[in-house]
Design an enzyme around this catalytic site. Structure first.
Site, PDB file in Angstrom:
ATOM      1  N   ASP A 132       0.851  -1.187   0.000  1.00  0.00           N
ATOM      2  CA  ASP A 132       0.000   0.000   0.000  1.00  0.00           C
ATOM      3  C   ASP A 132       0.887   1.238   0.000  1.00  0.00           C
ATOM      4  O   ASP A 132       2.070   1.177   0.336  1.00  0.00           O
ATOM      5  CB  ASP A 132      -0.924   0.007   1.232  1.00  0.00           C
ATOM      6  CG  ASP A 132      -1.872   1.197   1.193  1.00  0.00           C
ATOM      7  OD1 ASP A 132      -2.448   1.472   0.129  1.00  0.00           O
ATOM      8  OD2 ASP A 132      -2.024   1.884   2.226  1.00  0.00           O
ATOM      9  N   SER A 133       0.267   2.368  -0.312  1.00  0.00           N
ATOM     10  CA  SER A 133       1.000   3.634  -0.269  1.00  0.00           C
ATOM     11  C   SER A 133       1.367   4.006   1.171  1.00  0.00           C
ATOM     12  O   SER A 133       2.285   4.787   1.382  1.00  0.00           O
ATOM     13  CB  SER A 133       0.139   4.728  -0.891  1.00  0.00           C
ATOM     14  OG  SER A 133      -1.119   4.771  -0.252  1.00  0.00           O
ATOM     15  N   CYS A 162      -3.673  -1.070  -2.322  1.00  0.00           N
ATOM     16  CA  CYS A 162      -3.931   0.328  -2.665  1.00  0.00           C
ATOM     17  C   CYS A 162      -4.790   0.396  -3.930  1.00  0.00           C
ATOM     18  O   CYS A 162      -4.418  -0.153  -4.976  1.00  0.00           O
ATOM     19  CB  CYS A 162      -2.599   1.027  -2.910  1.00  0.00           C
ATOM     20  SG  CYS A 162      -2.758   2.764  -3.304  1.00  0.00           S
ATOM     21  N   ASN A 163      -5.920   1.065  -3.820  1.00  0.00           N
ATOM     22  CA  ASN A 163      -6.810   1.186  -4.983  1.00  0.00           C
ATOM     23  C   ASN A 163      -6.174   2.017  -6.093  1.00  0.00           C
ATOM     24  O   ASN A 163      -6.330   1.703  -7.270  1.00  0.00           O
ATOM     25  CB  ASN A 163      -8.133   1.836  -4.564  1.00  0.00           C
ATOM     26  CG  ASN A 163      -9.050   0.865  -3.868  1.00  0.00           C
ATOM     27  OD1 ASN A 163      -9.924   0.281  -4.486  1.00  0.00           O
ATOM     28  ND2 ASN A 163      -8.848   0.668  -2.571  1.00  0.00           N
ATOM     29  N   TYR A 165      -0.559   8.562  -2.652  1.00  0.00           N
ATOM     30  CA  TYR A 165      -0.438   8.279  -4.078  1.00  0.00           C
ATOM     31  C   TYR A 165      -1.642   8.848  -4.838  1.00  0.00           C
ATOM     32  O   TYR A 165      -1.553   9.105  -6.025  1.00  0.00           O
ATOM     33  CB  TYR A 165      -0.442   6.762  -4.323  1.00  0.00           C
ATOM     34  CG  TYR A 165       0.855   6.030  -4.053  1.00  0.00           C
ATOM     35  CD1 TYR A 165       1.900   6.598  -3.324  1.00  0.00           C
ATOM     36  CD2 TYR A 165       1.021   4.733  -4.539  1.00  0.00           C
ATOM     37  CE1 TYR A 165       3.067   5.877  -3.091  1.00  0.00           C
ATOM     38  CE2 TYR A 165       2.186   4.019  -4.321  1.00  0.00           C
ATOM     39  CZ  TYR A 165       3.204   4.591  -3.593  1.00  0.00           C
ATOM     40  OH  TYR A 165       4.349   3.875  -3.371  1.00  0.00           O
ATOM     41  N   HIS A 197      -8.407   3.353   3.019  1.00  0.00           N
ATOM     42  CA  HIS A 197      -8.734   3.976   4.310  1.00  0.00           C
ATOM     43  C   HIS A 197     -10.218   3.915   4.666  1.00  0.00           C
ATOM     44  O   HIS A 197     -10.589   4.004   5.828  1.00  0.00           O
ATOM     45  CB  HIS A 197      -8.325   5.449   4.291  1.00  0.00           C
ATOM     46  CG  HIS A 197      -6.851   5.676   4.291  1.00  0.00           C
ATOM     47  ND1 HIS A 197      -6.016   5.135   3.348  1.00  0.00           N
ATOM     48  CD2 HIS A 197      -6.063   6.396   5.129  1.00  0.00           C
ATOM     49  CE1 HIS A 197      -4.769   5.513   3.601  1.00  0.00           C
ATOM     50  NE2 HIS A 197      -4.774   6.282   4.674  1.00  0.00           N
ATOM     51  N   CYS A 226     -11.005   2.823  -1.598  1.00  0.00           N
ATOM     52  CA  CYS A 226      -9.769   3.376  -1.025  1.00  0.00           C
ATOM     53  C   CYS A 226      -9.490   2.599   0.255  1.00  0.00           C
ATOM     54  O   CYS A 226     -10.417   2.295   1.025  1.00  0.00           O
ATOM     55  CB  CYS A 226      -9.963   4.862  -0.725  1.00  0.00           C
ATOM     56  SG  CYS A 226      -8.587   5.581   0.168  1.00  0.00           S
ATOM     57  N   GLU A 234      -6.264   9.041   8.780  1.00  0.00           N
ATOM     58  CA  GLU A 234      -4.896   9.031   9.314  1.00  0.00           C
ATOM     59  C   GLU A 234      -4.827   9.742  10.659  1.00  0.00           C
ATOM     60  O   GLU A 234      -3.990   9.427  11.490  1.00  0.00           O
ATOM     61  CB  GLU A 234      -3.939   9.643   8.307  1.00  0.00           C
ATOM     62  CG  GLU A 234      -3.946   8.784   7.066  1.00  0.00           C
ATOM     63  CD  GLU A 234      -2.687   8.798   6.264  1.00  0.00           C
ATOM     64  OE1 GLU A 234      -1.852   9.672   6.462  1.00  0.00           O
ATOM     65  OE2 GLU A 234      -2.559   7.889   5.421  1.00  0.00           O
TER      66      GLU A 234
END
Ligand code: DGL
Length: 247
Positions: free
Chosen positions: A7-8, A70-71, A39, A182, A180, A150
């Site tokens: 993932d980013s 990561c999408n 990203y 998150h 996404c 985050e």
């Protein structure tokens, strides 16, 4: 089975959580590119370059598979990563499209896809869903949700204002694709906002469904070995992983 999850940043831990719940892998190696996140605001060529670099990183581990959690990377760089890897590389976009197709029998269901700017501009979900004959697809970039997660803001006034900002003119869809990494952490708030008739599609669960349908997993690994790597401050990533995954 030994898998690399890319993932980013930290968001891909939501996918690791689903993998752990289903006990599919003996060893999970997580790499978050925390030095270069996000990203989702970068352009296609940059995301492709970062994706290929992640494959190079994983070459140190003799993996059986790489999962792109990561999408944004799945949308833009999957093919290039598959070309440079020596093991299968699986992305969350195709898995999410298939999970939606399995969950929604009515092809006229209203489907709303939310994700980063990169994922939405790529149209990867829209094209995938239309290839499955879905006719009512809307996609909306909702990047502000990323920093909120985050900051571990999962509910409350700031999130409510952001939900209003993005969705005030949107009728609750039949399915909402959390496009996404998150966004699964906001699933309670999103469910509350849209109502319980909106089915949420979660990348982690979609990947598990995809893997179980396509590969032969004959062992259940109750305590897989977990290794966490990050391009910046790996200790912070490990602390978050401990908290989110309870490991
Ligand atoms: N991991 C990204 C995704 O799923 C979200 C965070 C970012 O923008 O890097 O698209």
């Amino acid at each position: 089975m030994k898998v690399g999850v890319f993932d980013s940043g930290i968001g891909g831990l939501t996918v690791v959580k689903s993998l752990l719940e289903h006990q599919l892998f003996e060893e999970i190696i997580y790499f978050g590119d925390t030095a270069r996140v996000p990203y989702g605001s970068k352009d296609k060529s940059t995301i492709i370059r970062y994706g290929i670099e992640a494959v190079e990183f994983f070459k140190n581990f003799e993996l059986d598979m790489i999962i792109v959690a990561c999408n944004s990377v799945s949308a833009y760089a999957l093919k290039e990563m598959q070309e440079s890897a020596t093991c299968p590389v699986i992305g969350v976009v195709e898995a999410g499209v298939l999970a939606t197709a399995n969950a929604m029998s009515n092809k006229e269901s209203n489907i709303l896809v939310i994700g980063t700017n990169a994922t939405i501009h790529s149209q990867a979900y829209d094209l995938g869903l239309r290839a499955h004959n879905f006719t009512q697809v809307e996609a909306k970039a909702t990047p502000l949700f990323v920093p909120l997660v985050e900051e571990e803001i999962f509910d409350g006034t700031i999130l409510d204002a952001t939900l209003q900002h993005y969705f005030k003119d949107i009728t609750p869809p039949n399915a909402l694709i959390l496009g996404c990494t998150h966004f699964p952490l906001l699933k309670e708030s999103l469910s509350l906002y849209f109502g319980e008739d909106t089915k949420l599609i979660h990348s982690g669960d979609a990947i598990v469904e995809y893997l179980e349908n396509r590969f032969d997993f004959y062992k259940q690994y109750k305590k897989p070995t977990l290794k966490f790597f990050a391009s910046e401050n790996p200790e912070a990533l490990r602390q978050i992983a401990k908290k989110w995954l309870n490991v």
